[in-house]
Scaffold this motif. Structure first.
Motif, PDB file in Angstrom:
ATOM      1  N   LEU A 169     -21.667 -29.321 -52.165  1.00 11.93           N
ATOM      2  CA  LEU A 169     -21.889 -27.876 -52.144  1.00 11.93           C
ATOM      3  C   LEU A 169     -22.661 -27.454 -50.889  1.00 11.93           C
ATOM      4  CD1 LEU A 169     -21.535 -25.305 -54.042  1.00 11.93           C
ATOM      5  CD2 LEU A 169     -23.935 -25.641 -54.596  1.00 11.93           C
ATOM      6  N   TRP A 170     -23.710 -28.232 -50.547  1.00  9.84           N
ATOM      7  CA  TRP A 170     -24.491 -27.952 -49.339  1.00  9.84           C
ATOM      8  C   TRP A 170     -23.576 -27.958 -48.103  1.00  9.84           C
ATOM      9  CZ3 TRP A 170     -28.737 -25.779 -47.919  1.00  9.84           C
ATOM     10  CH2 TRP A 170     -29.908 -25.852 -48.671  1.00  9.84           C
ATOM     11  N   LYS A 171     -22.715 -28.950 -48.022  1.00 10.05           N
ATOM     12  CA  LYS A 171     -21.842 -29.089 -46.861  1.00 10.05           C
ATOM     13  C   LYS A 171     -20.839 -27.937 -46.775  1.00 10.05           C
ATOM     14  CE  LYS A 171     -22.328 -34.098 -46.437  1.00 10.05           C
ATOM     15  NZ  LYS A 171     -21.682 -35.426 -46.543  1.00 10.05           N
ATOM     16  N   GLU A 172     -20.336 -27.492 -47.943  1.00 12.47           N
ATOM     17  CA  GLU A 172     -19.424 -26.345 -47.965  1.00 12.47           C
ATOM     18  C   GLU A 172     -20.161 -25.076 -47.520  1.00 12.47           C
ATOM     19  OE1 GLU A 172     -17.422 -25.802 -51.684  1.00 12.47           O
ATOM     20  OE2 GLU A 172     -16.698 -27.868 -51.738  1.00 12.47           O
ATOM     21  N   GLY A 223     -32.929 -27.759 -41.746  1.00 10.87           N
ATOM     22  CA  GLY A 223     -34.062 -28.531 -42.276  1.00 10.87           C
ATOM     23  C   GLY A 223     -33.988 -28.657 -43.785  1.00 10.87           C
ATOM     24  N   ASP A 224     -33.618 -27.569 -44.436  1.00 10.21           N
ATOM     25  CA  ASP A 224     -33.472 -27.594 -45.897  1.00 10.21           C
ATOM     26  C   ASP A 224     -32.291 -28.473 -46.291  1.00 10.21           C
ATOM     27  OD1 ASP A 224     -35.563 -26.087 -46.805  1.00 10.21           O
ATOM     28  OD2 ASP A 224     -34.470 -24.192 -46.823  1.00 10.21           O
ATOM     29  N   MET A 225     -31.156 -28.234 -45.648  1.00  5.67           N
ATOM     30  CA  MET A 225     -29.926 -28.919 -46.048  1.00  5.67           C
ATOM     31  C   MET A 225     -30.032 -30.438 -45.889  1.00  5.67           C
ATOM     32  SD  MET A 225     -26.016 -28.497 -44.618  1.00  5.67           S
ATOM     33  CE  MET A 225     -26.288 -29.374 -43.085  1.00  5.67           C
ATOM     34  N   HIS A 226     -30.343 -30.886 -44.686  1.00  3.56           N
ATOM     35  CA  HIS A 226     -30.350 -32.336 -44.446  1.00  3.56           C
ATOM     36  C   HIS A 226     -31.462 -33.054 -45.214  1.00  3.56           C
ATOM     37  CE1 HIS A 226     -27.078 -32.514 -41.645  1.00  3.56           C
ATOM     38  NE2 HIS A 226     -27.621 -31.603 -40.845  1.00  3.56           N
ATOM     39  N   SER A 227     -32.643 -32.431 -45.327  1.00  7.60           N
ATOM     40  CA  SER A 227     -33.725 -33.094 -46.069  1.00  7.60           C
ATOM     41  C   SER A 227     -33.412 -33.132 -47.567  1.00  7.60           C
ATOM     42  CB  SER A 227     -35.064 -32.399 -45.823  1.00  7.60           C
ATOM     43  OG  SER A 227     -35.049 -31.057 -46.279  1.00  7.60           O
ATOM     44  N   ASP A 228     -32.751 -32.087 -48.071  1.00  5.66           N
ATOM     45  CA  ASP A 228     -32.362 -32.066 -49.487  1.00  5.66           C
ATOM     46  C   ASP A 228     -31.303 -33.128 -49.757  1.00  5.66           C
ATOM     47  OD1 ASP A 228     -32.795 -30.932 -51.995  1.00  5.66           O
ATOM     48  OD2 ASP A 228     -31.013 -29.676 -51.851  1.00  5.66           O
ATOM     49  N   GLN A 243     -29.506 -42.730 -45.463  1.00  2.00           N
ATOM     50  CA  GLN A 243     -30.497 -41.835 -46.064  1.00  2.00           C
ATOM     51  C   GLN A 243     -31.453 -41.325 -44.982  1.00  2.00           C
ATOM     52  OE1 GLN A 243     -32.273 -44.355 -49.047  1.00  2.00           O
ATOM     53  NE2 GLN A 243     -30.366 -44.523 -50.208  1.00  2.00           N
ATOM     54  N   PHE A 244     -31.931 -42.253 -44.168  1.00  2.22           N
ATOM     55  CA  PHE A 244     -32.849 -41.889 -43.087  1.00  2.22           C
ATOM     56  C   PHE A 244     -32.201 -40.909 -42.112  1.00  2.22           C
ATOM     57  CE2 PHE A 244     -34.335 -42.560 -38.734  1.00  2.22           C
ATOM     58  CZ  PHE A 244     -35.684 -42.267 -38.874  1.00  2.22           C
ATOM     59  N   ALA A 245     -30.915 -41.117 -41.834  1.00  2.00           N
ATOM     60  CA  ALA A 245     -30.209 -40.275 -40.864  1.00  2.00           C
ATOM     61  C   ALA A 245     -30.258 -38.801 -41.260  1.00  2.00           C
ATOM     62  CB  ALA A 245     -28.755 -40.735 -40.734  1.00  2.00           C
ATOM     63  N   GLU A 246     -30.163 -38.518 -42.560  1.00  3.03           N
ATOM     64  CA  GLU A 246     -30.212 -37.126 -43.023  1.00  3.03           C
ATOM     65  C   GLU A 246     -31.595 -36.522 -42.761  1.00  3.03           C
ATOM     66  OE1 GLU A 246     -27.790 -35.230 -44.028  1.00  3.03           O
ATOM     67  OE2 GLU A 246     -26.281 -36.820 -43.996  1.00  3.03           O
ATOM     68  N   PHE A 247     -32.635 -37.259 -43.109  1.00  2.00           N
ATOM     69  CA  PHE A 247     -33.999 -36.771 -42.866  1.00  2.00           C
ATOM     70  C   PHE A 247     -34.259 -36.601 -41.371  1.00  2.00           C
ATOM     71  CE2 PHE A 247     -34.748 -38.716 -47.104  1.00  2.00           C
ATOM     72  CZ  PHE A 247     -35.336 -37.631 -47.729  1.00  2.00           C
ATOM     73  N   ASP A 248     -33.739 -37.535 -40.589  1.00  2.00           N
ATOM     74  CA  ASP A 248     -33.979 -37.494 -39.147  1.00  2.00           C
ATOM     75  C   ASP A 248     -33.311 -36.267 -38.516  1.00  2.00           C
ATOM     76  OD1 ASP A 248     -35.375 -38.901 -37.092  1.00  2.00           O
ATOM     77  OD2 ASP A 248     -33.443 -39.444 -36.216  1.00  2.00           O
ATOM     78  N   LYS A 249     -32.123 -35.913 -38.998  1.00  2.00           N
ATOM     79  CA  LYS A 249     -31.446 -34.694 -38.527  1.00  2.00           C
ATOM     80  C   LYS A 249     -32.292 -33.471 -38.860  1.00  2.00           C
ATOM     81  CE  LYS A 249     -26.632 -36.275 -38.937  1.00  2.00           C
ATOM     82  NZ  LYS A 249     -25.390 -36.137 -39.741  1.00  2.00           N
TER      83      LYS A 249
END
Length: 456
Positions: free
Chosen positions: A94-97, A109-114, A130-136
């Motif tokens: 849903l976030w990606k859509e 910041g909200d999307m990738h950290s969530d 997992q780390f890659a999402e937080f790092d983005k």
């Protein structure tokens, strides 16, 4: 072109326009039904029309994705096992859509950290993904990456990847410094709100319902950041002990001795971990002061002077450091250091002045309030005119102790014990009753403050 052909084309255009109009009307009607149910959290009724809008009219409104997330999160909280993991993946999709159709209304910041947190909590993917999402989230939209739990997970994953040999130890330290600074900035912002409202309350002003709510929420958020900072320090653990720092920095010294940023970081970490007895610390400070005389180098020279029991020289360097320092939290640290020296020398008024300067730079530095409270309490006999006013000094000490716990949740238990001790030494209800008309007590000598007499 004959009339028949023109009529056919015109008819097609009319039908096409009619179909588009009908679809738009259908989208609006279906969305209205879905949103109304979702607004009152009737997700069972909202689900079918909401997903219909999401599928057939994905660009209709960002509200589709906002309500969709609330619906899925509601299910997610109640689910267990495989169903919970499936819902986590649904939320990620849903976030990606949402980002696909409404990039301007989606905070990275909200999307990738969530997404990262959902992956971590549900063991989706591996440590690196997992780390890659937080790092983005952190590198592309740091301002909107500020939830305490997510900051902890991001750092924790970095440390775990270091444990697997996929991240350098220096990288761990760099990220630690950056996240700690971010947390401390948030703590200072919240503590300033709390201190302002607390002082207003102590002065006898009744807070509005909005102010009470702000005070409560600031306290809750400050507690969360305090816990996360403690967790990050614990996660860093032995990686930052002298036994790891000294060989690491010794190995890097020759190549980095002209790198001012590295010298500041290395000397700062060795100072905070009390590795200052090692010859390396002197080499770092000497190189730093030679390369760029600064607040940091002056501070470390002050530390070395204190070790040699040259207090006057140390104070000279610390005052230089405070004047040159531009970073609020570091300036606060220097002022606190000077305050500690003044307190040790018995100069209570000067010590309080420096503790207040530290608080002005870093409002969450609750230890300053505890120090002031301690000095005030120790002056009860010398700063009161009679028995009642001498004991009233403890009310003031209690107030300062309680402030410490409010602006720094990690001190809450300690501050509460000190406050209770001071309160027990203050005038009793009988004393207050026997002194009618006393609304406040002016306290003399170095304290020079007025404290309100509590109402019976």
């Amino acid at each position: 072109m004959n009339t028949k052909v023109l009529f056919t084309i015109a008819t097609g255009l009319v039908l096409s326009t009619t179909n588009i109009s009908a679809q738009a009307t259908d989208c609006a009607t279906t969305a209205s039904i879905a949103y109304e149910h979702a607004k009152v959290k009737n997700y069972a009724s909202a689900e079918e029309p909401l997903w219909k809008v999401r599928k057939e009219c994905p660009t209709y409104s960002v509200a589709t994705y906002q309500f969709g997330q609330k619906l899925l999160v509601d299910k997610y909280k109640k689910a267990t096992g495989a169903a919970k993991v499936a819902l986590a993946n649904d939320i990620i999709t849903l976030w990606k859509e949402r980002f696909q159709y409404f990039p301007g209304k989606t905070k990275l910041g909200d999307m990738h950290s969530d997404i990262g947190q959902l992956m971590y909590d549900n063991k989706i993917g591996n440590l690196e993904s997992q780390f890659a999402e937080f790092d983005k989230a952190y590198t592309e939209d740091k301002g909107n990456f500020k939830r305490p739990k997510k900051l902890y997970t991001y750092f924790s994953l970095f440390v775990d990847l270091h444990g697997e040999g996929k991240k350098e130890l220096q990288g761990v330290f760099d990220l630690y410094d950056d996240i700690t600074e971010k947390i401390e900035n948030e703590e200072s912002r919240l503590a300033k709100k709390i201190a302002t409202l607390t002082e207003k309350e102590e002065a006898g002003t009744v807070l509005t319902s909005k102010e009470k709510r702000k005070l409560k929420n600031s306290g809750i958020n400050l507690t969360a950041f305090s816990k996360v900072k403690a967790g990050i320090n614990q996660k860093l653990g032995e990686l930052a002990d002298c036994k790891n720092l000294i060989p690491l920095y010794n190995g890097q010294f020759d190549a980095k001795k002209a790198d001012v940023a590295w010298l500041k970081s290395a000397a700062g970490r060795m100072s905070s971990k009390e590795c200052t007895d090692d010859p390396l610390f002197f080499k770092l400070v000497e190189s730093l002061h030679k390369a760029e005389p600064s607040s940091k180098s002056a501070y470390y020279l002050g530390i070395l002077a204190l070790k040699d029991k040259k207090t006057t020289t140390a104070l000279k360097y610390f005052n230089q450091s405070a004047e040159l320092e531009t970073k609020a939290s570091d300036k606060a640290k220097v002022y606190f250091k000077i305050g500690e020296i003044m307190k040790k020398q018995g100069s209570k008024g000067k010590a309080r002045s420096y503790y207040r300067k530290a608080l002005a730079q870093k409002p969450s530095m609750g230890v300053c309030y505890l120090r002031i409270a301690s000095m005030i309490a120790s002056s009860a006999n010398s700063c009161g005119e009679d028995v009642f006013s001498k004991r009233a000094v403890y009310w003031l000490a209690e107030n300062y102790a309680r402030r410490a716990g409010k602006v720094d949740p990690s001190l809450r238990s300690t501050a509460s014990k000190f406050a209770a001790n001071y309160k027990a030494k203050a005038p009793s209800k009988t004393d207050i009753f026997n002194n009618p008309g006393k609304k406040s007590v002016s306290i003399g000598c170095w304290i020079g403050e007025t404290v309100r007499v509590p109402k019976l």
